[in-house]
Design a protein around this motif. Sequence first.
Motif, PDB file in Angstrom:
ATOM      1  N   TRP A  77      26.650   1.509  16.951  1.00  0.00           N
ATOM      2  CA  TRP A  77      26.834   2.826  16.320  1.00  0.00           C
ATOM      3  C   TRP A  77      28.084   2.831  15.450  1.00  0.00           C
ATOM      4  CZ3 TRP A  77      30.778   6.459  16.792  1.00  0.00           C
ATOM      5  CH2 TRP A  77      30.519   7.710  16.216  1.00  0.00           C
ATOM      6  N   GLN A  90      29.380   0.285  13.960  1.00  0.00           N
ATOM      7  CA  GLN A  90      29.122  -0.532  12.778  1.00  0.00           C
ATOM      8  C   GLN A  90      28.291   0.225  11.740  1.00  0.00           C
ATOM      9  OE1 GLN A  90      27.131  -4.226  13.631  1.00  0.00           O
ATOM     10  NE2 GLN A  90      26.309  -4.331  11.557  1.00  0.00           N
ATOM     11  N   LEU A  91      27.322   1.008  12.191  1.00  0.00           N
ATOM     12  CA  LEU A  91      26.422   1.691  11.265  1.00  0.00           C
ATOM     13  C   LEU A  91      27.013   2.977  10.690  1.00  0.00           C
ATOM     14  CD1 LEU A  91      23.034   1.249  13.163  1.00  0.00           C
ATOM     15  CD2 LEU A  91      23.866  -0.051  11.206  1.00  0.00           C
ATOM     16  N   HIS A  92      27.841   3.675  11.450  1.00  0.00           N
ATOM     17  CA  HIS A  92      28.264   5.008  11.032  1.00  0.00           C
ATOM     18  C   HIS A  92      29.761   5.159  10.792  1.00  0.00           C
ATOM     19  CE1 HIS A  92      24.377   5.702  13.088  1.00  0.00           C
ATOM     20  NE2 HIS A  92      24.202   6.633  12.157  1.00  0.00           N
ATOM     21  N   VAL A 120      32.464   2.076  10.656  1.00  0.00           N
ATOM     22  CA  VAL A 120      33.039   0.955   9.906  1.00  0.00           C
ATOM     23  C   VAL A 120      31.901   0.048   9.451  1.00  0.00           C
ATOM     24  CG1 VAL A 120      34.675  -0.945   9.918  1.00  0.00           C
ATOM     25  CG2 VAL A 120      35.096   1.076  11.339  1.00  0.00           C
ATOM     26  N   ASN A 121      31.593   0.101   8.184  1.00  0.00           N
ATOM     27  CA  ASN A 121      30.493  -0.687   7.637  1.00  0.00           C
ATOM     28  C   ASN A 121      31.049  -1.776   6.730  1.00  0.00           C
ATOM     29  OD1 ASN A 121      28.052  -1.667   6.881  1.00  0.00           O
ATOM     30  ND2 ASN A 121      27.448   0.096   5.634  1.00  0.00           N
ATOM     31  N   SER A 122      31.428  -2.886   7.355  1.00  0.00           N
ATOM     32  CA  SER A 122      31.991  -4.001   6.595  1.00  0.00           C
ATOM     33  C   SER A 122      31.531  -5.314   7.206  1.00  0.00           C
ATOM     34  CB  SER A 122      33.522  -3.945   6.596  1.00  0.00           C
ATOM     35  OG  SER A 122      34.029  -4.188   7.894  1.00  0.00           O
ATOM     36  N   ASP A 123      31.561  -6.365   6.406  1.00  0.00           N
ATOM     37  CA  ASP A 123      31.110  -7.677   6.886  1.00  0.00           C
ATOM     38  C   ASP A 123      32.023  -8.213   7.982  1.00  0.00           C
ATOM     39  OD1 ASP A 123      29.056  -7.584   5.077  1.00  0.00           O
ATOM     40  OD2 ASP A 123      30.145  -8.708   3.526  1.00  0.00           O
ATOM     41  N   PHE A 170      31.249  -6.433  11.127  1.00  0.00           N
ATOM     42  CA  PHE A 170      29.956  -6.913  11.611  1.00  0.00           C
ATOM     43  C   PHE A 170      30.115  -8.221  12.381  1.00  0.00           C
ATOM     44  CE2 PHE A 170      26.293  -9.712  10.904  1.00  0.00           C
ATOM     45  CZ  PHE A 170      25.289  -8.967  11.501  1.00  0.00           C
TER      46      PHE A 170
END
Length: 334
Positions: free
Chosen positions: A148, A150-152, A154-157, A160
Amino acid sequence: MNYFEPIPIDGFPDTTFGRVFHIFGKRWKEFLWISFLVYIIGWAFAVFTSLVLGGTILVDGYSVRMRLHYADSNPWHIVSFVVESIIYYGFACVANAAIAWLVACLYLERSPRIRDAFLRAVRRLGALLSTLLLATIVTLTPCLFLLWLQLHVVNSDIFFLIVQITTWLYMLYITIILYHLYPIIVVERENGHCINPWKILDRSFLLSQKRLLYILAVLFFWFLAKLFLTIPISLLRQMNTYNDGSQKTNTPIFYIASSLDTILGIFFMTMDSVFQGVLYLQNRITKEKLDNIALSEELGVDCAIDEEDNDYVVMSKEDASENDASSGALTRPM
């Protein structure tokens, strides 16, 4: 052989694997029969589910790799897949518990029947399912929270990658500390009753302390052994592919590979349970000085003479009492 002496660490992995395969070799037919019977029953239920819900058999839960076949996104196919997975998982739990109990009986130099192993597992089915459900919740909750984030959030490689590594390490840690669940459920009791699920998880955690690296090493070497044994299947599958990499079906190689896959899956499921039983008992012997008297009291079994082969067989106290009343067979406590 005195099973209640700690396995020396200096000879690892030969000593540990030697003990596991020694126990397996004593009753290998019974061990494999338990897994095979559970496979047949589970498959029959899966066929019935498929006939009711429609579609084809989607999961072979006892193969080396679960095979999923989605023709489309039909909701009924998804429901069928979920139901079949639960069926396989439930029957696998019974097999694992029965084999763990059989290992404990063999440590007492007894000759248990397959029937008694199944009865023990079925009688503890409520504790099995509730404990495994709780363990699943404990395992998945942190993973879902990280997903959750990661998706909502902190969306970074980079995040991830951190999530992937953290999840993998966490799952490995959970696998180790909950490695003794099945043996604890079928062996140990509290005031004559099954231990509640929270205490079972806590008990497994405590038993694994100061033995984490040992359990990890055993799992690693067993993983390498399984990887080596599956090489022929991988080669056959590679020989049976189209140019685009998809598998050819309805060919002799396909059926040979599938058959080997299921046979090895049944063998691996059996050996996984034997490993769990042996490591559980060895950890208790090392940490708690477990002896044959304490183990026989925890198992709560009597030994009755089998008149056909004049040997002692393990049965529950209830079964022993019925046997004594009906046939007059001699019994003696462990």
